[in-house]
Design a protein around this motif. Sequence first.
Motif, PDB file in Angstrom:
ATOM      1  N   VAL A   1       0.720  -1.136  -0.087  1.00 16.90           N
ATOM      2  CA  VAL A   1       0.136   0.152  -0.171  1.00 16.90           C
ATOM      3  C   VAL A   1       0.820   1.286   0.156  1.00 16.90           C
ATOM      4  O   VAL A   1       1.741   1.272   0.884  1.00 16.90           O
ATOM      5  N   LEU A   2       0.667   2.082  -0.791  1.00 12.56           N
ATOM      6  CA  LEU A   2       1.335   3.301  -0.895  1.00 12.56           C
ATOM      7  C   LEU A   2       1.149   4.365   0.064  1.00 12.56           C
ATOM      8  O   LEU A   2       0.027   4.108   0.747  1.00 12.56           O
ATOM      9  N   PRO A   3       1.991   5.265   0.624  1.00  5.35           N
ATOM     10  CA  PRO A   3       1.794   6.230   1.618  1.00  5.35           C
ATOM     11  C   PRO A   3       0.573   7.189   1.426  1.00  5.35           C
ATOM     12  O   PRO A   3       0.366   7.419   0.150  1.00  5.35           O
ATOM     13  N   ARG A   4      -0.063   7.611   2.238  1.00  3.28           N
ATOM     14  CA  ARG A   4      -1.072   8.439   1.888  1.00  3.28           C
ATOM     15  C   ARG A   4      -0.869   9.597   1.124  1.00  3.28           C
ATOM     16  O   ARG A   4      -1.661  10.213   0.270  1.00  3.28           O
ATOM     17  N   PRO A   5       0.344  10.316   1.276  1.00  2.81           N
ATOM     18  CA  PRO A   5       0.495  11.382   0.562  1.00  2.81           C
ATOM     19  C   PRO A   5       0.346  11.121  -0.967  1.00  2.81           C
ATOM     20  O   PRO A   5       0.038  12.030  -1.967  1.00  2.81           O
ATOM     21  N   PHE A   6       0.472   9.921  -1.615  1.00  2.00           N
ATOM     22  CA  PHE A   6       0.501   9.608  -2.903  1.00  2.00           C
ATOM     23  C   PHE A   6      -0.843   9.650  -3.491  1.00  2.00           C
ATOM     24  O   PHE A   6      -1.051   9.866  -4.726  1.00  2.00           O
ATOM     25  N   TYR A   7      -1.856   9.761  -2.481  1.00  2.00           N
ATOM     26  CA  TYR A   7      -3.460   9.986  -3.106  1.00  2.00           C
ATOM     27  C   TYR A   7      -3.636  11.368  -3.246  1.00  2.00           C
ATOM     28  O   TYR A   7      -4.879  11.785  -3.722  1.00  2.00           O
ATOM     29  N   GLU A   8      -2.661  12.272  -3.081  1.00  2.00           N
ATOM     30  CA  GLU A   8      -2.703  13.656  -3.157  1.00  2.00           C
ATOM     31  C   GLU A   8      -2.022  14.534  -4.207  1.00  2.00           C
ATOM     32  O   GLU A   8      -2.085  15.540  -4.258  1.00  2.00           O
ATOM     33  N   LEU A   9      -1.243  13.557  -4.882  1.00  2.00           N
ATOM     34  CA  LEU A   9      -0.358  14.244  -5.758  1.00  2.00           C
ATOM     35  C   LEU A   9      -0.706  14.734  -7.047  1.00  2.00           C
ATOM     36  O   LEU A   9      -0.348  15.588  -7.659  1.00  2.00           O
TER      37      LEU A   9
ATOM     38  N   LEU B   1      -6.942  -4.094  -4.495  1.00  2.00           N
ATOM     39  CA  LEU B   1      -7.213  -4.131  -3.096  1.00  2.00           C
ATOM     40  C   LEU B   1      -6.404  -3.287  -2.332  1.00  2.00           C
ATOM     41  O   LEU B   1      -7.079  -2.348  -1.352  1.00  2.00           O
ATOM     42  N   SER B   2      -5.062  -3.290  -2.431  1.00  2.00           N
ATOM     43  CA  SER B   2      -4.331  -2.537  -1.638  1.00  2.00           C
ATOM     44  C   SER B   2      -4.514  -0.796  -1.745  1.00  2.00           C
ATOM     45  O   SER B   2      -4.220  -0.294  -0.884  1.00  2.00           O
ATOM     46  N   ASP B   3      -4.685  -0.777  -3.115  1.00  2.00           N
ATOM     47  CA  ASP B   3      -4.817   0.773  -3.421  1.00  2.00           C
ATOM     48  C   ASP B   3      -6.296   1.251  -2.912  1.00  2.00           C
ATOM     49  O   ASP B   3      -6.188   2.312  -2.348  1.00  2.00           O
ATOM     50  N   TYR B   4      -7.169   0.483  -2.787  1.00  2.00           N
ATOM     51  CA  TYR B   4      -8.751   0.777  -2.176  1.00  2.00           C
ATOM     52  C   TYR B   4      -8.280   0.912  -0.718  1.00  2.00           C
ATOM     53  O   TYR B   4      -8.832   1.835  -0.174  1.00  2.00           O
ATOM     54  N   ARG B   5      -7.509  -0.117  -0.143  1.00  2.00           N
ATOM     55  CA  ARG B   5      -7.161   0.112   1.285  1.00  2.00           C
ATOM     56  C   ARG B   5      -6.615   1.291   1.669  1.00  2.00           C
ATOM     57  O   ARG B   5      -7.062   2.027   2.677  1.00  2.00           O
TER      58      ARG B   5
END
Length: 734
Positions: free
Chosen positions: A564-572, A683-687
Amino acid sequence: MAHRDATVGAAAIVYRHVELPGCGRRPERRNVGITRGGGSTSPAPRLVSPSVSVVVPTFRGAQRVRECLASLVAQTVSPDRVEVVVVHPGNDAEIPALVDDLRAKHSRLNLRMVEARGPDEGQARNVGIAAARGDYLTVVDPDDRPGPDYLEALLEEADPGVVTVAVVAEPDGRGSTDPALRRVAGRTLLASELPALFGSHTGTLVSTELARSAVVDPGLRSGADHAYWLSLFAQRQFRFRVLRAGDDATYHRMTRPSSSQGDDGFFDVVRRLECMRALEGVPRTDPSVARVARAVAEDLASGINSHLRAHPDQRPRVVAEAETMGVREVPWSTVNAGLARDLAICYCFPPDNDTSGLVAAKRIRGRGVVTDVVSHDLSWIRDVDPLSLRVPGEFLGRHHVVRGTASFTGWTHLSRFAKEAVATVDRWEAEQGSYATLYSRAMAVSSHYAAALVKARRPEIRWTAEFSDPMRFNIFGEERPDEVAWDWLSHELADAMCAAGHQPVLRPEEGLRLFEWVERLVYALADEITFTNDQQRRLMIEHCEDPALAQRAMEISQVHAHPVLPRPFYELAPVDLDRTDDAVQLAYFGAFYQTRHLGDLVQALLRLRQDERERLRLRVYTPDPSRLTLELARLGLAGTVTAHHYRPVLEFLNLTTHFDVLVLDDARTSGSHDVNPYLPSKLSDYRGSGTPIWAIAEPGSVMSSLQFEYESTLGDVDQAVAVLRELVRERVST
């Protein structure tokens, strides 16, 4: 004295203008075609006797200015083609006196003086550029001394669409010329071929009109030159023309700009990162501008790499500095070149938008160790997403991409990839030393075959091989039929298996099957095997007909879920969803296969009442949205379900945070597999998104054993209807 306003680009700069005798005479002209914004008029004859303004920003004392101006007085070009614009901050009385003295001694010299407000060099250049009257413009630092033929040589090569560059002599005690410029002397080059020039405001001749199309940002401590030149290139895609080497036309730097402060020289690293950040502020929608920006950033990164080769322990400090400064597009592969002791061979890898490659990139990030990568170009079968390289990011070392037609089967193609991969590893090790570890990941079997060859030739390297799915059997449980050809690669790998105490194949008369053998090679030669779930491991190892190999595979294997990527990747990469709040927003991301599709969900939507469907919106992101759109229209669901094309990975991650529910469906394996070995990587990206998940799971699968916010059984449409109605009720109640 007269006061006037000069507009430079979008900025208005006020300066005090001192008129001296002989200034401002313009040469006779023909009609001249000026290239603008990459276009041109036709024909475009050259200027007749073009004139040049020499801008001299002065902030370092009168003595240095005196020596600099003396070198301009000695120029061989006719004085009526030159004006010298001295820019001073107004707080040094010696400089006006010096200008008056030179004017009295050299009456033919067109010499003007303008005053800039504030002791800032960038502002001084803006003022000088605004004041310039010549057809062309060059900036001379007061510390430097142009050779006597400098201006004449530049003007002989003057061209509105070209930035002319003089060979530069460095202050190294011998006055040696810049080797990069000396190698290309006399040539005209693309701007991307001389990226270092974007960091210098001296030694160049540019049309005054072009020079005024941007401003030097006085607020930038470093990077002002880089941003300014890239902005100019965005206005007119110029080339560089380098003068032929000759001492009389050389630009002599008399002092070396301070590039480091402190004992370890880390200040130069900070300065280069600041320059990268400045480049990011220049719009680059034009691919040519983006290409030049990348070349300039790569040049800056090379300097950081030189520092790290001398101070490898400072790499974490560089990473932390880049993060603190908010530099988004560091060419980490260049920064890290030669530093890695870990190697990855992944046929699929960013920037190609491939699921297996992205998981491999996440593994590298998760390990947190600089890793060199060999991959294959998939651009003819996959979308290219340059920003996906931010996934491995600061942990990506050298990255060699094997070119040519991509193929996931075929021994000849596989053999060629393995040969080039090993040759690349040989070259890298010769330059930087041996690798300690090796990682490979498959669906694409070429990854493991090439890695097995590396392992066979380097028994001491520790090889971790990851399987994303079973290799030997396809999604229908059928054995994949491709055969191995007997050539240098198959013979060498067979010998390596025998040396490890295992037979390449149990039934020699049947030959070697491509997908079966890759499993056996990994079981025999790898030091560690990674499976993504326990049912995948059990199915694959149980089908191995060699008990000794199966036992070894079980002993050295581990199960690691997709990272699972760190949360900041979801805001880039923020995406505007344009959603409505009166309906439940669901999303599905993925392609459709015979064993994985949205049949349950579509049938459930059709069973709902019209008023219930009106409270639901499903967006489907898939490779072929046009085909799905037609099918939805046929079913009467066009108002409820909309089809969209796949998005780049960072946009996809951000999108997952905008919905009320993310739909995850299981693979249908009943009747084809003993157990369901599949677990969707998304699934990991969704999590990581934090958004609630609706899992449509096959009984007995890995998904069925996990906990989700919403659940239904694969094939049970009534349960799917119940979930949809629950979502509608929750929305109504809120």
